[in-house]
Design an enzyme around this catalytic site. Structure first.
Site, PDB file in Angstrom:
ATOM      1  CD1 TRP A 101      -1.796  -2.339   1.982  1.00 11.63           C
ATOM      2  CD2 TRP A 101      -2.745  -1.618   0.094  1.00 11.63           C
ATOM      3  NE1 TRP A 101      -2.677  -3.303   1.555  1.00 11.63           N
ATOM      4  CE2 TRP A 101      -3.264  -2.895   0.410  1.00 11.63           C
ATOM      5  CE3 TRP A 101      -3.191  -0.967  -1.054  1.00 11.63           C
ATOM      6  CZ2 TRP A 101      -4.214  -3.528  -0.404  1.00 11.63           C
ATOM      7  CZ3 TRP A 101      -4.127  -1.596  -1.853  1.00 11.63           C
ATOM      8  CH2 TRP A 101      -4.623  -2.865  -1.532  1.00 11.63           C
ATOM      9  CG  ASP A 168      -2.772   4.166   4.522  1.00 12.23           C
ATOM     10  OD1 ASP A 168      -3.769   3.995   5.266  1.00 12.23           O
ATOM     11  OD2 ASP A 168      -2.571   3.489   3.496  1.00 12.23           O
ATOM     12  CE  LYS A 192      -7.219  -3.786   6.060  1.00 17.72           C
ATOM     13  NZ  LYS A 192      -7.813  -4.002   4.767  1.00 17.72           N
TER      14      LYS A 192
END
Length: 356
Positions: A101, A168, A192
């Protein structure tokens, strides 16, 4: 049979959240209409997003210097949004490369200007977090990814820098205490620890905005979303409702401090067994192990089918590791009870007794 869901995302959510979401799909607030068909402008819908934003501020102790906005597109849309809002025309940004990511964030940011990768752990398949890197003082911002779901690593501390810190936090937001005032921007996909997929949250330091010299499209402009209080366009009412319910549940558990203690207990239980059991090996550097995602492999792959049978019999699902690592991945987000980790550990012990 009770199911123990170790899915890496979308994540496990509390049963009470599912129950209330399911009821709202049939009849929301005794209105005779489903939450799936109401206007996002309706008073009780506006209360949902206002409450969700307020709970993020409360649970994370967000200072007045920052604001909270919800957007769609998950963290993947935030990758270019970050650059558009923080990277000046002709400027430079610094990135820490710690996984897939982070790679994607770097790729998107490069479309808008110079990106300097200050350090990378790609040389060891991202199984550690780089240390002792230097952040260029002329960077418009420094970007990092706090937790890496695929590789099972997590930043235990953030660098001290005068450069705006952007992070992030998609896979560990709300799992432990964070000093929001140290960050220019925190963003996270919801799926999440926050709620169902379909939205992303951004916690933005307001005085950093509007300084890039760019003509930013409205939907990609944080200032627009702040001004419109996250209602610039039709937002996903059911998804934000799930976030709101999940945040209410977290508050009822005692908030971030309380859940952090439980998360620590889960991680210690999991890693203790990985290290003790001769049939398994952890894949991440010990000092960088993630509390959210424990990655490990079988030392003898010929026993995989036998272990998988035992997992199924115990009601353990979604434990398979990502293809880039292999093996297994136990994702232990906020709503996963310690009991589920204990069940997995017991299966690992029984597996050792049978095949060790």
């Amino acid at each position: 049979m009770k199911i123990h869901n170790f899915s890496a995302g979308p994540c496990i959510l509390p049963q009470v959240v599912f129950d209330k979401m399911a009821a709202a799909c049939i009849d929301f607030n005794n209105s005779g209409t489903s939450i799936l068909e109401i206007s996002h402008r309706r008073k009780d819908a506006v209360e949902i997003i206002d409450t969700a934003r307020a709970l993020v501020k409360e649970l994370m102790n967000v200072p007045e210097s920052h604001d909270v906005v919800f957007m769609q597109g998950g963290a993947s849309l935030q990758f270019p949004v970050v650059a558009l809002n923080f990277l000046k025309e002709g400027g430079k940004a610094a990135y820490l490369q710690t996984g897939k990511w982070a790679e994607n964030a770097i790729k998107e940011a490069k479309r808008f200007g110079e990106i300097e990768v200050v350090a990378s752990s790609k040389d060891k398949n991202y199984n550690y977090i780089p240390k002792d890197y230097q952040i260029p003082t002329d960077a418009d911002y420094f970007h990092c990814t706090s937790n890496n779901t695929i590789f099972g690593t997590q930043m235990k501390a953030f660098p001290s820098t005068e450069v705006p810190l952007v992070c992030d936090m998609s896979s560990d937001i709300l799992s432990k205490k964070v000093d929001v005032s140290k960050f220019g921007l925190i963003y996270a996909g919801a799926q999440k620890n926050m709620g169902p997929a379909g939205s992303a949250v951004a916690i933005v330091q307001k005085d950093l905005l509007g300084k890039t010299g760019r003509n930013i499209p409205d939907y990609l402009n944080y200032e627009v979303h702040i001004k419109k209080e996250s209602s610039f366009n039709t937002w996903p009412v059911i998804a934000i409702y799930g976030v709101m319910l999940n945040l209410q549940w977290l508050k009822e558990q005692g908030g971030v401090d309380a859940i952090a203690k439980i998360n620590t207990a889960k991680a210690e239980t999991m890693y203790s067994e990985i290290d003790r059991n001769a049939l398994f090996t952890g894949t991440a550097a010990v000092e960088d192990r993630s509390q959210m995602n424990a990655t490990f492999v079988l030392n003898n792959e010929e026993l995989k089918a036998d272990f998988d049978v035992m997992l199924k019999e115990a009601g353990i699902v979604s434990l398979a590791g990502h293809r880039d690592v292999g093996g297994y991945r136990a994702s232990m987000y906020n709503a996963l009870p310690l009991e589920s980790v204990q069940v997995l550990v017991e299966v690992m012990k029984q597996f050792e007794q049978k095949f060790g």
